[in-house]
Each structure stands twice: as structure tokens, then as C-alpha cells.
Design an enzyme around this catalytic site. Structure first.
Site, PDB file in Angstrom:
ATOM      1  N   LYS A  13       0.827  -1.216   0.000  1.00  0.00           N
ATOM      2  CA  LYS A  13       0.000   0.000   0.000  1.00  0.00           C
ATOM      3  C   LYS A  13       0.862   1.267   0.000  1.00  0.00           C
ATOM      4  CE  LYS A  13      -2.100  -0.909   3.952  1.00  0.00           C
ATOM      5  NZ  LYS A  13      -1.345  -2.113   4.381  1.00  0.00           N
ATOM      6  N   ARG A  88      -8.861   0.935   9.760  1.00  0.00           N
ATOM      7  CA  ARG A  88      -8.354  -0.413  10.029  1.00  0.00           C
ATOM      8  C   ARG A  88      -9.470  -1.313  10.552  1.00  0.00           C
ATOM      9  NH1 ARG A  88      -2.798   0.502   9.272  1.00  0.00           N
ATOM     10  NH2 ARG A  88      -1.479  -0.841  10.489  1.00  0.00           N
ATOM     11  N   ARG A 127      12.130  -5.279   4.228  1.00  0.00           N
ATOM     12  CA  ARG A 127      11.828  -3.850   4.058  1.00  0.00           C
ATOM     13  C   ARG A 127      12.780  -2.990   4.883  1.00  0.00           C
ATOM     14  NH1 ARG A 127       5.803  -1.587   4.918  1.00  0.00           N
ATOM     15  NH2 ARG A 127       6.060  -2.129   7.119  1.00  0.00           N
ATOM     16  N   ARG A 160      12.142  -1.139  10.475  1.00  0.00           N
ATOM     17  CA  ARG A 160      11.139  -0.751  11.475  1.00  0.00           C
ATOM     18  C   ARG A 160      11.113  -1.790  12.589  1.00  0.00           C
ATOM     19  NH1 ARG A 160       5.619   0.604   8.292  1.00  0.00           N
ATOM     20  NH2 ARG A 160       4.812  -0.449  10.113  1.00  0.00           N
ATOM     21  N   ARG A 171       0.881  -8.554  13.820  1.00  0.00           N
ATOM     22  CA  ARG A 171       0.185  -7.547  13.006  1.00  0.00           C
ATOM     23  C   ARG A 171      -0.761  -8.225  12.021  1.00  0.00           C
ATOM     24  NH1 ARG A 171       5.029  -4.629  10.546  1.00  0.00           N
ATOM     25  NH2 ARG A 171       3.566  -3.207   9.577  1.00  0.00           N
TER      26      ARG A 171
HETATM   27  P1  AMP Z   1       1.443   0.765   9.314  1.00  0.00           P
HETATM   28  O1  AMP Z   1       2.578   1.707   9.017  1.00  0.00           O
HETATM   29  O2  AMP Z   1       0.191   1.100   8.567  1.00  0.00           O
HETATM   30  O3  AMP Z   1       1.844  -0.677   9.180  1.00  0.00           O
HETATM   31  O4  AMP Z   1       1.078   0.990  10.867  1.00  0.00           O
HETATM   32  C1  AMP Z   1       2.027   0.762  11.891  1.00  0.00           C
HETATM   33  C2  AMP Z   1       1.328   0.695  13.224  1.00  0.00           C
HETATM   34  O5  AMP Z   1       0.692   1.952  13.510  1.00  0.00           O
HETATM   35  C3  AMP Z   1       0.193  -0.338  13.338  1.00  0.00           C
HETATM   36  O6  AMP Z   1       0.683  -1.645  13.620  1.00  0.00           O
HETATM   37  C4  AMP Z   1      -0.618   0.242  14.496  1.00  0.00           C
HETATM   38  O7  AMP Z   1       0.013   0.033  15.732  1.00  0.00           O
HETATM   39  C5  AMP Z   1      -0.551   1.740  14.185  1.00  0.00           C
HETATM   40  N1  AMP Z   1      -1.651   2.174  13.290  1.00  0.00           N
HETATM   41  C6  AMP Z   1      -1.543   2.639  12.016  1.00  0.00           C
HETATM   42  N2  AMP Z   1      -2.740   2.932  11.513  1.00  0.00           N
HETATM   43  C7  AMP Z   1      -3.649   2.642  12.470  1.00  0.00           C
HETATM   44  C8  AMP Z   1      -5.050   2.703  12.542  1.00  0.00           C
HETATM   45  N3  AMP Z   1      -5.801   3.115  11.493  1.00  0.00           N
HETATM   46  N4  AMP Z   1      -5.661   2.316  13.696  1.00  0.00           N
HETATM   47  C9  AMP Z   1      -4.942   1.901  14.750  1.00  0.00           C
HETATM   48  N5  AMP Z   1      -3.608   1.796  14.751  1.00  0.00           N
HETATM   49  C10 AMP Z   1      -2.952   2.169  13.619  1.00  0.00           C
END
Ligand code: AMP
Length: 214
Positions: A13, A88, A127, A160, A171
Site C-alpha cells: 500500500k 483499520r 523492508r 522498522r 500484526r
Molecule cells: P502501518 O505503518 O500502517 O503498518 O502501521 C504501523 C502501526 O501503527 C500499526 O501496527 C498500528 O500500531 C498503528 N496504526 C496505524 N494505523 C492505524 C489505525 N488506522 N488504527 C490503529 N492503529 C494504527
């Protein structure tokens, strides 16, 4: 054009959002990136979010929803935006619809990036992101020109914390638990399009161009 990019972590994404953002000059809003920056800066929001983000759990809805509301109300979103990683779950999707209605906007498409678990693990463990500008690289599929250095800003590339294998599995579990009602929500509205996201990112980019005109 107001787009949502849905799908598990590692489905690509962020990579496609960056390409679409550049092509259409509309902001790429990644809730994960905003949260990571808040954590880096040690802000109040960052302190609240840190433990959730680092363990791969979802940050509470009220925090994330408020953050997104503020971000999409900014003037740079007037011509459109790409939301990556939000909503989410069903609750966040409902809240987003209400918020957009208040702003006189609506979602044009929700693109569901569908990738298999093996591909996701391979992508996430390889990554690397820029510690300064968050540009995404992959040690095999999308390597930087100079090892360990960001092509864009010269920042140091890092892994990360939540891209370690155990956290990745958590996750994915979190994703599976909340994804279906979310996908159904946009399916019922006729806005959901599924993208076969196991392919190389260049092929996915082409597919998005050809079929979705993005
Ligand atoms: P991502 O970069 O999208 O993989 O997000 C990394 C982390 O940020 C996730 O594992 C959550 O802990 C938090 N996070 C990101 N977006 C959301 C969301 N829409 N709702 C809740 N937590 C989020």
C-alpha cells in the site's frame, strides 16, 4: 480523488500510495507514518501510541480517528488524498464516513491489496525505510542505489521495529481479526476493488493505471 488503500501490512500500500501521490500531486496520508513521527518527537500522542505501535497492536480508535480528522481537514487535501492504513476496522470506517460528510467529501474507491502470507513476510522482513523521510526500500526487490542510504534524502535506512518476524505475525493476526467487516462495509457501498498484490510493485502499478486510472 479520495482513495483508501486497504489490506494487510506488507501488501504494498505504502509503495503504491507514494507513486499515486506523486502522479496526482495529492497527499499520501499514512497513519502509521504519522504515529511513528509522533513517537520519534516524543509528543503526548507519541507517548500514548508507542507501546501499541511497537508491539503491532492497533492504537485506540479515538486517538487515530481524531488524528485523521485533523489531517484531512487541511487545505492540501482539498484536491484529494490517499489514506494508507486507515480505516483499520469497521468503527474507524463509520467515523470516517461521518467526518467526510461534514467536510462535504466522499470516498471514490477503496482499493483492497490482497497479498499472501508468504509474500508479506518476505517483503516485511526485507523492508527498510529511511529514518528521515520514510521512503520505502527492499533489500532485494527495491534496493537503494547506495547500500543503507536513502536515494531521496541521503538519510540512513533502518528496519522498522515492528518489521521483526514475531511482531509481523501479530500484526497479521490483528489485521485478520478486523479486516472482513471493514471490507464488507466498502463492498456494500460498491466502492471496493481487490488488487492482486503478490505481483512485483511495477506490475501492480501498471494494473492500477490500466484498470483504476490511478
Ligand atoms: P502501518 O505503518 O500502517 O503498518 O502501521 C504501523 C502501526 O501503527 C500499526 O501496527 C498500528 O500500531 C498503528 N496504526 C496505524 N494505523 C492505524 C489505525 N488506522 N488504527 C490503529 N492503529 C494504527
Amino acid at each position: 480523488m479520495n482513495l483508501l488503500l486497504l489490506g494487510p501490512p506488507g501488501a504494498g500500500k505504502g509503495t503504491q500510495a507514494a507513486l499515486i501521490s506523486k502522479k496526482y500531486s495529492i497527499p499520501h496520508i499514512s497513519t502509521g507514518e504519522i504515529l511513528r513521527n509522533c513517537i520519534k518527537n516524543g509528543s503526548e500522542l507519541g507517548k500514548k501510541a508507542k507501546a501499541y505501535v511497537e508491539s503491532g497492536h492497533l492504537v485506540p480508535d479515538e486517538i487515530v480517528v481524531q488524528m485523521v480528522k485533523e489531517r484531512i481537514s487541511k487545505s492540501d487535501c482539498e484536491g484529494g488524498f490517499i489514506l494508507d492504513g486507515f480505516p483499520r476496522n469497521y468503527k474507524q470506517a463509520e467515523e470516517l464516513t461521518v467526518c467526510l460528510k461534514e467536510l462535504g467529501k466522499e470516498i471514490d474507491s477503496a482499493l483492497n491489496f490482497d497479498a499472501s502470507e508468504g509474500v508479506i513476510i518476505e517483503r516485511l522482513t526485507g523492508r527498510r525505510i529511511c529514518s528521515k523521510c520514510e521512503t520505502i526500500f527492499h533489500i532485494k526487490n527495491m534496493p537503494p542505489k547506495v547500500d543503507g542510504i536513502c536515494d531521496k534524502c541521503g538519510g540512513k535506512l533502518i528496519q522498522r521495529k515492528d518489521d521483526e518476524e514475531e511482531t509481523i505475525r501479530n500484526r497479521l493476526k490483528v489485521y485478520r481479526e478486523s479486516a472482513q467487516p471493514l471490507l464488507d462495509y466498502y463492498q456494500k457501498k460498491g466502492l471496493l476493488f481487490t488488487i492482486p498484490a503478490d505481483k512485483d510493485y511495477r506490475e501492480v502499478e501498471k494494473l492500477l493505471k490500466d484498470y483504476f486510472k490511478v
